[in-house]
Design a protein around this motif. Structure first.
Motif, short mmCIF file in Angstrom:
data_model
loop_
_atom_site.label_atom_id
_atom_site.label_comp_id
_atom_site.label_asym_id
_atom_site.label_seq_id
_atom_site.Cartn_x
_atom_site.Cartn_y
_atom_site.Cartn_z
N GLU A 222 -3.52 -8.15 5.46
CA GLU A 222 -4.46 -7.40 5.87
C GLU A 222 -4.35 -7.58 7.42
O GLU A 222 -4.41 -6.63 8.27
N CYS B 29 1.70 -0.50 6.21
CA CYS B 29 1.38 -0.56 4.73
C CYS B 29 2.38 -1.55 3.92
O CYS B 29 2.37 -1.75 2.77
N HIS C 137 1.36 4.54 1.88
CA HIS C 137 0.83 5.35 2.67
C HIS C 137 0.72 6.77 2.67
O HIS C 137 -0.24 7.36 3.35
N ARG D 271 0.71 -1.30 -0.07
CA ARG D 271 0.13 0.08 0.01
C ARG D 271 0.97 1.16 0.02
O ARG D 271 2.16 1.29 0.62
#
Length: 116
Positions: free
Chosen positions: A59, A54, A4, A2
């Motif tokens: 998850e 991230c 951030h 991800r």
């Protein structure tokens, strides 16, 4: 992985860290290794844990680091209140508002990830 920088929670947490450094700059010198240091470490921990989460693949790991960030945020909320009550700094409306907003955004992010 991800990004951030695209998370509002990160942007707010980064702003909290900057505000805490400013807030603690006028604390008494004898608090340099006490509350000043503790508040700064906790404040930096918030965006740092978001960034680290991230970088995780799962998850579950992401949420675990967000939970840690949220705990650090609550720690800073208490410490800012304590510092004001000790007379180290005047109550800071901007900081309090940013802490509240960050808390809400981070909690909502955690809830949304847990739902999915």
């Amino acid at each position: 992985m991800r990004d951030h920088t695209k998370l509002r929670a990160f942007t707010l947490a980064d702003e909290v860290a900057l505000l805490i450094y400013r807030f603690t700059s006028s604390f008494p010198r004898e608090e340099q290794f006490g509350l000043t240091s503790q508040m700064r470490r906790a404040a930096v921990s918030i965006p740092s844990n978001i960034v680290e989460g991230c970088g995780r693949q799962s998850e579950a790991d992401f949420v675990r680091f967000l939970d840690i960030a949220y705990g650090s945020l609550r720690e800073v909320e208490y410490q800012a209140s304590l510092a004001s009550r000790l007379g180290f700094a005047a109550e800071n409306a901007e900081l309090n508002a940013k802490l509240t907003e960050t808390s809400k955004v981070l909690a909502a992010l955690i809830r949304s990830i847990r739902k999915s």
